[in-house]
Scaffold this active site. Structure first.
Site: not given
Lengths: 251, 647
Positions: B48, B51, B272, B337, B408
């Protein structure tokens, strides 16, 4: 809801596959196609049968892992959207749903509905990048990009790399995929330096992977979950002609 | 209850003033000569943002990199799903932003539970990330002038978020993937897609390899390296339902934990507030709806339970409870949130939730449409309304949306020092997989920033500092440590395949998720956590007795992949609850009901809990072998700890 499924089952790359019938009963209409397959797999498992192998990951249409052909259409009938964004309520009660993998020689089948799309990675490896060494970048706002160019570039860059374009194309052409990457980078000033080399290498890699050529059928555009316009293929052709001209004239 | 060690962890935070620490550290870090770099093999697990950027940059520097990911291509890592944007202290808007402000917003947003020096460095390199991404061709949004555009995001009073439509994560990941592809073509990075790490190998106290399994062929292999970098993301899927991708898992980090790496602050999990609600047992994941919808939508539930089943348009205004506006008059629908998430849970717990299972609240645009017209609302949120309709089949212009909070992001992760190295020398952890930068709560648009900061600009400096002393120390895979690890991996696979019960993996995973969601979700309390800690081992036993994993290990076997991951979640869940129970305070996303202000906000206890909790595995799970707790006191040299206030 109840459906009759015809699902492609194939043990591995070398074995012969075939369509197997399954009855999918009591499926919630709000379930996605993939969730319907999850439900079926749970039932198959408890019946002692092997679950249907299929690929998915983000399940929100952005990772590009989905690779299902549903009733003959790449990603199924609800365009634009990946197969994970296809919901059962879009089908009729009692309908027969045929689920197959994307079918083309360049994406060999691994098992059941799972395919190998590494050919697409190799096209990008051939030149789908700007060689910007980490740390060498100039201050971001020293490179101005007209808003229109940035927007066009973004439209091309939105490609999720699923390969539906090639799967839908009667010529098994990956030109929409390749065009999207070439156009994304060729539209930006940062991509200028490697523009010639990039398009030539990527097109050669695309050919070497066994993908066909574009004959303007536009099935690719019709099934693209990211709504990439087929006009980028024209751009790819222009880029390629420009590059070969430049090369042959010795520039 | 536990063995507790206080202050035995060395964060290796450099001395000197906050804004000089990183520069000084870089100036004195050891280097590896270019000719020697190719002698080192670096294992990077995960492709990702963290990485992928690490692998590409290390390859570019001349190291030989082996990069592993479970997806069929590195371009599909879940970073791709991030929508909103990436923060950077560029101050292009001339609105008073600075490195210090980004640092302060991040540490305050994290409720003062992150390490000051790490967070400062994150802000410090944020600008370089934007430069790098633009150079790579990331098509960020632009002004008509051609300059980069910015938008505002939660938790900040300045406009510092860079974005590419609602697909910022995708574009940043594709930039990073293109850099990775360039290195793959150059031969410096060898990519192993569809390959999962199943164990960490430690030789002479140092991380020197991994054991992998090819998901395609089932082949198990031992891989030796000079260092191991884990970039394997978060563990949100322990809750079964989350906004994470289906494949996201805790296996790599958890198995490293079982080999001695410390797991820090696992109870810091972010929920979230605006996701499409859970609609039934068949559901496999939850989809986020941008928080920006709360700018124009009004959140409500019926005042009386009896109205919950009625069509919303038939419930008169007087019978509606606009609970956020009622409870938090100054912030109303734009409450933070954690507050908004907890408030939704509360009204649903009272039986006033709407939709299937009573787990949803309305987000109503009727007033906004009346005020601004449908066209304006469609311009602002059209895309989101389409996504909503695609999933639910409902037209949110006509009937209110239904939303509910969902897991999330996870702030916790493997413990790392300032160098992003864990307590196991040679094991580095980057991105969401580590714990270091977000404290108890992450601000929007900061996950992308951290992943890329770690991979592009931190690890390439700190990893050589370790490698410089490791020339010629890469072990052969013939060492017994490798053989032992391989044997364990095979034994675990065989054990899974032999259970041969009659329950599906999903059914057990769902049960675990439900338990955690109820007892260790948005609000936690002692009794609930103790209950969960009693039930998790039982569920684990049930798993090992009743689950059915078909097929064999020598093949493409998706059930087997998932079984290993669920087995790890079943162990990890216990650690999560132990951490939540031990942290007897509320902070950020960790809300202990026993500790709240009179108006229901998280009440921190800085005197007793301004520490990182880092857990050490003690050989087995269960109450007989509680993990050992190492507490790293957080030193705040620059910021002053205050009560977070959103009033």
């Amino acid at each position: 809801m109840n459906f009759r499924l015809r699902v492609w089952r194939q043990k591995d790359r070398k074995s012969r596959g075939r369509l197997i019938n399954y009855d999918a009963t009591d499926i919630p209409p709000q379930a996605s196609l993939l969730e319907m397959l999850d439900i079926m797999n749970e039932r198959l498992l408890l019946r002692g049968e092997e679950p249907i192998a299929f690929d998915s990951d983000c399940r929100e249409g952005i990772c590009g892992t989905c690779s299902l052909t549903v009733n003959g259409e790449a990603h199924g009938p609800d365009h634009p959207g990946a197969a994970c964004e296809l919901y059962m309520r879009k089908f009729k009660e009692g309908e027969t749903i045929v689920i197959e993998p994307f079918r083309l020689k360049s994406f060999p089948i691994v098992k059941d509905l799972v395919i190998d799309r590494s050919a697409l990675d190799r096209i990008v490896q051939a030149g789908g990048f700007i060689s910007a060494r980490t740390g060498s970048a100039p201050e971001a706002n020293s490179i101005l990009v007209p808003k229109h160019d940035a927007d066009v570039s973004m439209e091309a860059a939105a490609c999720i790399g699923c390969g539906a374009c090639a799967a839908a194309c009667p010529n098994a052409s990956a030109m929409l995929f390749t065009a999207a990457k070439v156009s994304h980078l060729a539209t930006l000033p940062q991509g200028e330096t490697e523009r010639v080399r990039r398009v030539v290498s990527m097109v050669h890699a695309m050919d070497a992977e066994g993908f066909g050529n574009c004959t303007n059928i536009y099935e690719c555009e019709a099934v693209c979950p990211a709504e990439i316009s087929a006009s980028f293929i024209a751009k790819l052709n222009r880029e390629y002609s420009r590059a070969t001209l430049k090369r042959s004239s010795g520039e | 209850m536990f063995v507790i060690m206080i202050g035995d962890l060395n964060s290796h935070t450099p001395h000197g003033p906050l804004d000089r620490k990183w520069t000084n550290h870089k100036d004195h870090a050891r280097l590896v000569n270019p000719n020697n770099r190719r002698k080192f093999e670096i294992i990077v697990v995960g492709s990702g943002l963290a990485g992928g950027s690490a692998a590409a940059t290390l390859g570019e520097l001349g190291y030989r990199v082996k990069c592993f990911c479970y997806q069929d291509s590195p371009r599909r890592a879940h970073s791709i799903a991030a929508q909103g944007g990436i923060n950077a202290a560029k101050n292009y808007q001339n609105d008073g932003d600075s490195i210090y402000r980004l640092f302060y917003d991040t540490i305050k947003g994290g409720d003062f539970r992150s390490r000051e020096a790490n967070t400062y460095r994150l802000a410090e390199v944020s600008g370089n990330i934007i430069d790098q991404c633009v150079a790579q061709g990331v098509p960020f949004a632009r002004e008509y002038s051609g300059y980069l555009a910015n938008r505002s995001f939660g938790g900040a009073q300045v406009s510092r978020t860079f974005y590419a439509r609602g697909q910022t994560g995708q574009q940043l990941l594709l930039g990073c993937y293109s850099a990775l592809c360039r290195q793959i073509a150059a031969g410096t990075v060898q990519m192993f897609p569809q390959t999962e790490m199943l164990d960490l190998v430690i030789v002479d106290g140092q991380a020197k390899g991994i054991v992998t399994r090819s998901l395609r062929t089932g082949k198990i292999e031992m891989v030796a390296g000079d260092a191991v970098v884990l970039a394997t993301g978060g563990y949100g899927n322990v809750f079964y339902l989350s906004t994470n991708a289906r494949g996201c898992n805790v296996t790599a980090t958890y198995r490293a934990y079982k080999k001695g790496a410390l797991f820090a602050n696992p109870c810091f999990t972010q929920i979230h507030p605006t996701c499409i609600p859970h609609a039934g047992d068949y559901q496999s994941k939850l989809t986020l709806m941008s928080e920006s919808l709360r700018n124009d939508g009004r959140v409500w539930v019926p005042k009386g339970k009896e109205d919950c089943a009625k069509p919303p348009n038939e419930i008169p205004h007087t019978e509606r409870d606009y609970y956020l506006e009622r409870k938090y008059p100054s912030y109303g629908n734009l409450s933070p949130r954690d507050i908004a998430s907890r408030a939704a849970k509360e009204v649903c717990d009272e039986g006033r939730g709407v939709g299937p299972g009573g787990r949803g609240v309305y987000l109503d645009f009727a007033d906004a449409i009346k005020r601004l017209g449908q066209e304006t609302i469609s311009e602002r949120y059209g895309n989101l309304f389409e996504v909503y309709e695609k999933i639910t089949g409902e037209n949110a212009y006509k009937v209110p949306m239904r939303i509910y909070p969902a897991v999330h992001y996870t702030m916790g992760g493997l413990w790392v020092d300032y160098n992003l190295m864990s307590n196991v020398p040679g094991l580095f952890v980057v991105g969401e997989a580590n714990f270091s930068d977000h404290g108890a709560n992450r601000l929007g648009a900061s996950a992308l920033m951290q992943g890329l900061a770690d991979g592009y600009f931190v690890l390439p400096y700190t990893l050589p500092n370790y490698l410089a002393g490791q020339v010629g120390k890469r072990p052969s895979i013939d060492r017994p440590e490798f053989k032992d690890a391989e044997r364990e991996v095979r034994a675990k696979i065989d054990k899974l395949l032999k259970i041969n019960g009659n329950r599906s993996l999903d059914s057990i995973h769902r049960e675990l998720g439900e338990l955690l969601w109820n007892k260790c979700g948005m609000a936690r309390n002692k009794a609930g956590l103790e209950e969960a800690l009693e039930k998790i081992p039982k569920l684990r036993e049930k798993f090992w007795r009743e689950v059915r994993v078909p097929g064999d290990g020598e093949d493409f076997n998706q059930s087997l992949e998932r079984a290993g991951r669920v087995a790890d979640f079943l162990e990890f869940a216990e650690l999560l609850c132990i951490d939540a129970l031990t942290r007897d305070e509320s902070c950020g996303a960790h809300f202990r009901e026993e500790h709240q202000t009179p108006d229901g906000e998280a009440l921190r206890d800085d005197e007793n809990f301004a520490d990182v909790f880092a857990w050490e595995f003690q050989g087995a799970n269960g109450t007989l072998n509680p993990p050992k707790l190492h507490r790293e006191p957080l030193q705040f040299e620059t910021v002053h700890l205050t009560q977070r206030s959103y009033k």
